[in-house]
Enzyme design. Sequence first.
Site, mmCIF file in Angstrom:
data_model
loop_
_atom_site.group_PDB
_atom_site.id
_atom_site.type_symbol
_atom_site.label_atom_id
_atom_site.label_comp_id
_atom_site.label_asym_id
_atom_site.label_seq_id
_atom_site.Cartn_x
_atom_site.Cartn_y
_atom_site.Cartn_z
ATOM 1 N N ARG A 158 1.246 -1.316 -0.066
ATOM 2 C CA ARG A 158 0.075 0.007 -0.348
ATOM 3 C C ARG A 158 0.386 1.375 0.509
ATOM 4 N NH1 ARG A 158 -2.506 1.114 4.245
ATOM 5 N NH2 ARG A 158 -3.961 2.761 3.668
ATOM 6 N N LYS A 191 4.397 -6.767 12.112
ATOM 7 C CA LYS A 191 3.888 -6.674 10.873
ATOM 8 C C LYS A 191 3.787 -8.636 10.522
ATOM 9 C CE LYS A 191 2.565 -5.219 6.446
ATOM 10 N NZ LYS A 191 2.063 -3.649 5.484
ATOM 11 N N ARG A 249 -0.904 5.414 12.869
ATOM 12 C CA ARG A 249 0.046 5.109 14.126
ATOM 13 C C ARG A 249 -0.433 4.946 15.397
ATOM 14 N NH1 ARG A 249 4.824 6.229 10.090
ATOM 15 N NH2 ARG A 249 3.825 5.762 9.019
HETATM 16 O O1 BTN Z 1 1.553 -4.285 3.658
HETATM 17 C C1 BTN Z 1 1.257 -4.243 2.314
HETATM 18 O O2 BTN Z 1 1.215 -2.551 1.672
HETATM 19 C C2 BTN Z 1 1.087 -4.964 1.227
HETATM 20 C C3 BTN Z 1 1.285 -5.500 0.973
HETATM 21 C C4 BTN Z 1 0.562 -6.736 -0.383
HETATM 22 C C5 BTN Z 1 1.997 -7.964 -0.785
HETATM 23 C C6 BTN Z 1 1.324 -8.680 -1.250
HETATM 24 S S1 BTN Z 1 2.446 -9.517 -1.651
HETATM 25 C C7 BTN Z 1 1.598 -11.100 -3.676
HETATM 26 C C8 BTN Z 1 0.963 -9.204 -3.904
HETATM 27 N N1 BTN Z 1 1.808 -8.857 -4.980
HETATM 28 C C9 BTN Z 1 1.957 -7.918 -4.517
HETATM 29 O O3 BTN Z 1 2.837 -6.638 -5.315
HETATM 30 N N2 BTN Z 1 1.114 -7.353 -3.272
HETATM 31 C C10 BTN Z 1 0.870 -8.254 -2.680
#
Ligand code: BTN
Length: 254
Positions: free
Chosen positions: A51, A116, A251
């Site tokens: 994100r 996380k 946060r």
């Molecule tokens: O933490 C976040 O901000 C979201 C992370 C999401 C990662 C997953 S891995 C599979 C899919 N492909 C990506 O490029 N992103 C999501």
Amino acid sequence: MAALGDKAVAFSLVCVPECDSTNTRLMAEPPPDDGRVHVLAADVQTAGRGRRGRVWQSWPGASLTFSALWRFAPGAPVPAGLSLVAGLAVARALEGLGVEGVQLKWPNDVLIHGCKLAGILVELMPGRGRTPAAVVGIGINLRLPADAAIDYPTGVTDLAACLPAPPGAGALLARVLAELQALFEIYAAAGFPALRGAWQQRNAFADLPVRILGEAESLSGRCAGVDEDGALLLETETGLRRVLSGEVSLRVAG
Ligand SMILES: O=C(O)CCCC[C@@H]1SC[C@@H]2NC(=O)N[C@@H]21
């Protein structure tokens, strides 16, 4: 055509050793609308996305990374709270494995003791003549390299730190897909209100003072949970504010 909420959902699963990003691939080359939920998993992503323009880093064997393309019934409204439901599905899959203390950080990070463990990126695909759809991208840390330098406010963790015998990527994927299917069924029938309580039970910031950092403004207040659309509720000095899951970051205040 299978759509969100159909009783018997069949999955099509493609696993590749490497791709740029499973979300990017499914968005760029959507599989045929053949009645199945299409899942693309990659051992390694070379351009994994998170994100707010963040990068989801990738090492061989370090995380389960996959995306699922869910199609909606034609004309269905944009589903409110979809990304929260995906987070809840991951939480339930982890709990089913015996992971304790799973919490959800709005809108959709999965935390263990504040660190996380998993992230979710939901991207909507407009209809443009096709059935509207969402790509639900999920990354779950399995075993991070000891020297991984990942930028996250409260740190990161992996499944190897949570379980004496963590499952492999395939077994974990099967559990998460089963939970996604079960929750999406409830969600399609009754919407996010039917799952709101389950989400709130796991709310990492319930009743805590928090700060929301947006592009234009930042807000401080007490986290009062989420509403029936999955928007974050914040009790501020000037009243209750509703924050939509846009480009914001949450946060603990302090
Ligand atoms: O933490 C976040 O901000 C979201 C992370 C999401 C990662 C997953 S891995 C599979 C899919 N492909 C990506 O490029 N992103 C999501």
